[in-house]
Design an enzyme around this catalytic site. Sequence first.
Site, short mmCIF file in Angstrom:
data_model
loop_
_atom_site.label_atom_id
_atom_site.label_comp_id
_atom_site.label_asym_id
_atom_site.label_seq_id
_atom_site.Cartn_x
_atom_site.Cartn_y
_atom_site.Cartn_z
NE ARG A 147 -2.06 -4.40 -2.25
CZ ARG A 147 -1.86 -3.86 -1.07
NH1 ARG A 147 -0.93 -4.31 -0.26
NH2 ARG A 147 -2.59 -2.85 -0.65
CG ASP A 170 3.06 -6.98 7.87
OD1 ASP A 170 2.50 -6.62 6.81
OD2 ASP A 170 2.43 -7.39 8.86
CB THR A 227 2.11 0.92 6.35
OG1 THR A 227 0.78 0.78 6.86
CG2 THR A 227 3.07 0.54 7.46
CG ASP A 279 -3.09 0.68 8.63
OD1 ASP A 279 -3.78 1.71 8.47
OD2 ASP A 279 -3.32 -0.39 8.05
N GLY A 309 0.84 -1.21 0.00
CA GLY A 309 0.00 0.00 0.00
C GLY A 309 0.87 1.25 0.00
NE ARG A 354 -6.89 -3.78 5.89
CZ ARG A 354 -5.89 -4.21 5.11
NH1 ARG A 354 -5.82 -5.47 4.77
NH2 ARG A 354 -4.97 -3.38 4.68
CG ASP A 396 0.20 -2.16 10.52
OD1 ASP A 396 1.13 -1.52 9.96
OD2 ASP A 396 -0.58 -2.90 9.90
P1 ADP Z 1 2.58 -4.50 2.66
O1 ADP Z 1 4.02 -4.56 2.32
O2 ADP Z 1 2.05 -3.10 2.72
O3 ADP Z 1 2.24 -5.34 3.88
P2 ADP Z 1 1.46 -6.59 0.90
O4 ADP Z 1 1.12 -7.52 2.00
O5 ADP Z 1 0.49 -6.42 -0.20
O6 ADP Z 1 1.73 -5.09 1.41
O7 ADP Z 1 2.86 -7.05 0.29
C1 ADP Z 1 3.45 -6.34 -0.77
C2 ADP Z 1 4.17 -7.31 -1.70
O8 ADP Z 1 5.17 -8.02 -0.95
C3 ADP Z 1 3.29 -8.41 -2.28
O9 ADP Z 1 2.58 -7.99 -3.42
C4 ADP Z 1 4.32 -9.46 -2.63
O10 ADP Z 1 4.98 -9.13 -3.82
C5 ADP Z 1 5.30 -9.33 -1.47
N1 ADP Z 1 4.95 -10.31 -0.42
C6 ADP Z 1 3.96 -10.22 0.50
N2 ADP Z 1 3.89 -11.35 1.26
C7 ADP Z 1 4.85 -12.17 0.78
C8 ADP Z 1 5.28 -13.49 1.11
N3 ADP Z 1 4.69 -14.20 2.08
N4 ADP Z 1 6.31 -14.03 0.38
C9 ADP Z 1 6.90 -13.33 -0.59
N5 ADP Z 1 6.52 -12.09 -0.95
C10 ADP Z 1 5.53 -11.51 -0.30
#
Ligand code: ADP
Length: 341
Positions: free
Chosen positions: A89, A120, A143, A145, A28, A189, A147
């Site tokens: 994403r 995360d 982010t 949030d 995000g 959330r 968090d």
């Molecule tokens: P944020 O980083 O804000 O938590 P996301 O959870 O959407 O946002 O994660 C961003 C990107 O990080 C994902 O689109 C993916 O490319 C990568 N990512 C997220 N989770 C994993 C995972 N378990 N293993 C590998 N890459 C991941």
Amino acid sequence: MGYRLFLQLFIKNMKNTIKKIAVLTSGGDAPGMNAAIRSVVRTCAFHNIECVGVYRGYQGMIEGDFEPMNARSVRNIVSRGGTMLKSARADEFKTKEGRKKAHEQLKKEGVDAFVVVGGDGSFTGALLFNNEFGFPVMGIPGTIDNDIYGTNYTLGYDTALNTAVDVIDKIRDTASSHHRLFFVEVMGRDVGHIALNVGIGGGAEEILIPEENVGLDRLLDSLRESKKAGKTSSIVVVAEGDKIGKTVFELAEYVEENFPFYEVRVSVLGHMQRGGAPSCFDRVLASRMGVKAVESLMEGKSNLMVGIKDDKIELTELELAIKGKSKINAELLRVSDIMAI
Ligand code: ADP
């Protein structure tokens, strides 16, 4: 350049094996990401390290969507919200094949390390990438949030608070012109940091957050008390992950049916909380974090997130940042109760 800075630069370059760093924004978007990109790029320029920007997060890394960046590539972005490198994403990065493609692209480009600005999920990807390829990675928490464990503040959080509180001030004007009860839903959330802070800052009567299930009865009691105390309008700030109502609309409906004194209205702030020019706090934080991220990579460090604790820039293991939980501030909960009397 001052003598002290020159000396630091000289010593660092003597032992540094990192010659090219990539920077990306992932997950995000959040205000302050541009300021972080600018800081990484300029710190690289300062230390004579090459820098490339990766467009669209890990998706762009897989596709080799890179652009060389120098100090002038990041002019005029410190004040802009969003991210000039775009964010995305990338489900493919969650697979080993996807990460392998990304690694090949980085190798082809001659990149030695990367800095990822994200949450995360982005950190989980970075850590897996390091475990598989021994590739140095550094995280910057971006982010709204707030968090993430290991930092008092994430990039974008302070700006989001200011945006939300501005809107609540405007809603109060209309609420107080009628006998209205406003439910204002803000982002969060899993955590209620935004709700708790803007609730206090915006003078809300009740603040509903995921960490505390107030319950419908207590909410109604509290609204009745407010009315008895002479309040003719009320604002209830609700975090989107609040546990009482299934949705803020159902919550509002329930209150309207059981407490007809007020006209009830709902306002969902939504994505506006992510936008806008970053606050000065976020710009300064982003600048500090970018410097620390690059210089830590130069010192041979990896798998760490740059955070801020008690106004000191500190490093936390990415693994801890991912697994740890940021906690709601108990003192603020008490303050909010007292302010709502
Ligand atoms: P944020 O980083 O804000 O938590 P996301 O959870 O959407 O946002 O994660 C961003 C990107 O990080 C994902 O689109 C993916 O490319 C990568 N990512 C997220 N989770 C994993 C995972 N378990 N293993 C590998 N890459 C991941």
